[in-house]
Motif scaffolding. Sequence first.
Motif, PDB file in Angstrom:
ATOM      1  N   PHE A   1       0.751  -1.133  -0.019  1.00 42.00           N
ATOM      2  CA  PHE A   1       0.037  -0.125  -0.088  1.00 42.00           C
ATOM      3  C   PHE A   1       0.890   1.062   0.074  1.00 42.00           C
ATOM      4  CE2 PHE A   1      -2.756  -3.126   1.764  1.00 42.00           C
ATOM      5  CZ  PHE A   1      -4.123  -3.037   0.960  1.00 42.00           C
ATOM      6  N   PHE A   2       1.916   1.108   0.944  1.00 44.18           N
ATOM      7  CA  PHE A   2       2.875   2.360   0.743  1.00 44.18           C
ATOM      8  C   PHE A   2       3.437   2.389  -0.763  1.00 44.18           C
ATOM      9  CE2 PHE A   2       7.602   3.375   1.164  1.00 44.18           C
ATOM     10  CZ  PHE A   2       7.352   4.782   1.499  1.00 44.18           C
ATOM     11  N   PHE A   3       3.980   1.398  -1.212  1.00 42.70           N
ATOM     12  CA  PHE A   3       4.698   1.545  -2.509  1.00 42.70           C
ATOM     13  C   PHE A   3       3.620   1.755  -3.523  1.00 42.70           C
ATOM     14  CE2 PHE A   3       7.230  -2.225  -0.933  1.00 42.70           C
ATOM     15  CZ  PHE A   3       8.448  -1.537  -0.876  1.00 42.70           C
ATOM     16  N   VAL A   4       2.342   1.658  -3.833  1.00 43.08           N
ATOM     17  CA  VAL A   4       1.404   2.224  -4.517  1.00 43.08           C
ATOM     18  C   VAL A   4       1.284   3.735  -4.328  1.00 43.08           C
ATOM     19  CG1 VAL A   4      -0.822   1.934  -5.134  1.00 43.08           C
ATOM     20  CG2 VAL A   4       0.158  -0.035  -4.879  1.00 43.08           C
ATOM     21  N   GLU A   5       1.192   3.991  -3.041  1.00 43.53           N
ATOM     22  CA  GLU A   5       1.094   5.289  -2.686  1.00 43.53           C
ATOM     23  C   GLU A   5       1.954   6.313  -3.414  1.00 43.53           C
ATOM     24  OE1 GLU A   5      -1.804   8.074  -0.931  1.00 43.53           O
ATOM     25  OE2 GLU A   5      -1.809   5.971  -1.184  1.00 43.53           O
ATOM     26  N   VAL A   6       3.327   5.673  -3.381  1.00 34.20           N
ATOM     27  CA  VAL A   6       4.454   6.516  -3.941  1.00 34.20           C
ATOM     28  C   VAL A   6       4.189   6.527  -5.695  1.00 34.20           C
ATOM     29  CG1 VAL A   6       6.940   6.449  -4.241  1.00 34.20           C
ATOM     30  CG2 VAL A   6       5.874   5.830  -2.029  1.00 34.20           C
ATOM     31  N   ALA A   7       3.944   5.281  -6.109  1.00 31.97           N
ATOM     32  CA  ALA A   7       4.023   5.502  -7.499  1.00 31.97           C
ATOM     33  C   ALA A   7       2.494   5.656  -8.249  1.00 31.97           C
ATOM     34  CB  ALA A   7       4.186   3.739  -7.948  1.00 31.97           C
ATOM     35  N   VAL A   8       1.707   6.033  -7.550  1.00 34.40           N
ATOM     36  CA  VAL A   8       0.193   6.100  -8.120  1.00 34.40           C
ATOM     37  C   VAL A   8       0.147   7.451  -9.173  1.00 34.40           C
ATOM     38  CG1 VAL A   8      -1.061   7.302  -6.366  1.00 34.40           C
ATOM     39  CG2 VAL A   8      -2.282   5.804  -7.734  1.00 34.40           C
TER      40      VAL A   8
ATOM     41  N   VAL B   1      10.068   6.418  -7.524  1.00 38.13           N
ATOM     42  CA  VAL B   1       9.105   5.794  -7.833  1.00 38.13           C
ATOM     43  C   VAL B   1       9.559   4.392  -8.413  1.00 38.13           C
ATOM     44  CG1 VAL B   1       7.257   5.842  -9.923  1.00 38.13           C
ATOM     45  CG2 VAL B   1       7.678   7.884  -8.691  1.00 38.13           C
ATOM     46  N   TRP B   2      10.593   4.520  -9.432  1.00 32.84           N
ATOM     47  CA  TRP B   2      11.011   3.272  -9.452  1.00 32.84           C
ATOM     48  C   TRP B   2      11.539   2.334  -8.516  1.00 32.84           C
ATOM     49  CZ3 TRP B   2       9.851   1.516 -13.971  1.00 32.84           C
ATOM     50  CH2 TRP B   2       9.700   2.617 -15.095  1.00 32.84           C
ATOM     51  N   GLY B   3      11.988   2.820  -7.470  1.00 31.27           N
ATOM     52  CA  GLY B   3      12.386   2.156  -6.101  1.00 31.27           C
ATOM     53  C   GLY B   3      11.157   1.639  -5.771  1.00 31.27           C
ATOM     54  N   ALA B   4       9.910   2.097  -5.667  1.00 27.39           N
ATOM     55  CA  ALA B   4       8.475   1.682  -5.218  1.00 27.39           C
ATOM     56  C   ALA B   4       8.113   0.495  -5.976  1.00 27.39           C
ATOM     57  CB  ALA B   4       7.606   2.790  -5.122  1.00 27.39           C
ATOM     58  N   ILE B   5       8.372   0.804  -7.402  1.00 30.17           N
ATOM     59  CA  ILE B   5       7.751  -0.414  -8.483  1.00 30.17           C
ATOM     60  C   ILE B   5       8.599  -1.570  -7.971  1.00 30.17           C
ATOM     61  CG2 ILE B   5       7.922  -1.089 -10.575  1.00 30.17           C
ATOM     62  CD1 ILE B   5       5.682   0.686  -9.929  1.00 30.17           C
ATOM     63  N   LEU B   6       9.866  -1.419  -7.791  1.00 24.91           N
ATOM     64  CA  LEU B   6      10.980  -2.585  -7.643  1.00 24.91           C
ATOM     65  C   LEU B   6      10.396  -3.387  -5.968  1.00 24.91           C
ATOM     66  CD1 LEU B   6      14.547  -1.515  -8.625  1.00 24.91           C
ATOM     67  CD2 LEU B   6      12.853  -3.382  -9.659  1.00 24.91           C
ATOM     68  N   GLY B   7      10.420  -2.414  -4.996  1.00 31.13           N
ATOM     69  CA  GLY B   7       9.941  -2.809  -3.823  1.00 31.13           C
ATOM     70  C   GLY B   7       8.331  -3.566  -3.960  1.00 31.13           C
ATOM     71  N   LEU B   8       7.522  -3.097  -4.839  1.00 31.74           N
ATOM     72  CA  LEU B   8       6.291  -3.634  -4.848  1.00 31.74           C
ATOM     73  C   LEU B   8       6.405  -4.928  -5.630  1.00 31.74           C
ATOM     74  CD1 LEU B   8       3.068  -3.088  -4.579  1.00 31.74           C
ATOM     75  CD2 LEU B   8       3.314  -1.894  -6.903  1.00 31.74           C
ATOM     76  N   ALA B   9       6.975  -5.164  -6.643  1.00 32.22           N
ATOM     77  CA  ALA B   9       7.325  -6.459  -7.669  1.00 32.22           C
ATOM     78  C   ALA B   9       8.044  -7.379  -6.567  1.00 32.22           C
ATOM     79  CB  ALA B   9       8.122  -6.110  -8.767  1.00 32.22           C
TER      80      ALA B   9
END
Length: 309
Positions: A27-34, A222-230
């Motif tokens: 949820f945190f990672f999505v909030e960063v990337a959304v 944002v890319w960091g959040a995407i990598l964490g999310l994945a």
Amino acid sequence: MKAVNSSMGLTEWSLLIALSVLWGGSFFFVEVAVDAFGPFTIVALRVGLAAIALNLAVVAIGLRMPRDRHLWTAFLGMGFLNNMIPFSLIVWGQTYITSGFASILNASTPFFTVIAAHYLTSDEKMTRGRLAGVILGVAGVVSMIGAEALQGFFTNTLAQLAILGAAISYAFGGIFGRRFRTLGCSPLVTATGQVTASTVVLVPLALVVERPWTLPLPAVEVWGAILGLALFSTALAYILYFRILATTGATNLLLVTFLIPISAVLLGTTILGEQLEPKHFVGIGVIGLGLAAIDGRPFGTLRRKLSSN
């Protein structure tokens, strides 16, 4: 089919807590990337990068992905219920509501699971405790949404309903995923098959609908959040998910969604500066009582202590 365990040991609870941290972080990672990508693009990147990582892991440890068409059909069904629908609804919902609030609404998943499992399984039937938990859970969700939901379908209300729709999809996904226990698939292979099948559908969908190449280049965070999310909230999380599902069943597994708001709220408030309203804390407290009733053991322990005094 071998019956699942109705209770969890120390190992299962430890894995459940670890899974809650990984999923709470999503949820945190999505909030960063959304704000940088559209919902389908975020979800496609999430499952696509996770699929690459998991397929590499399968090769690295010497396993092979199955080629059976029926098994891949099952992977696709699991991906539809557990990735495509809920991920997309949650990301879209988080464009209008905070990550902490979204994670709290997602905590309604066990209540939908209890109802579905009663009708669709032979070994996870409704009990009085679970029925009480369902009632408390619904009351908790209603208290969080608030009276404004009755005044019309505002945008934020639709976002809240989207998160609840994701919770329902997760519930059916947990029950659907039980079949992999009898198909001879390890948790790693099952997780890999699920996200790979999801990737095949979601990547073309994101390219056609959202045309992400036309967007400005996202920032490094944002890319960091995407990598964490994945890698963490998807690849590693689903290995734990299928490990727990194989031993404790769908109802026990999805108790994790009550633990998720704790990590999501901590991340959202400490890093993103989000705030929760008092009604949200009331709701999470009521949901907590509901989950305790579903699990049964906290109240059983309390009754034994009271009777021994």
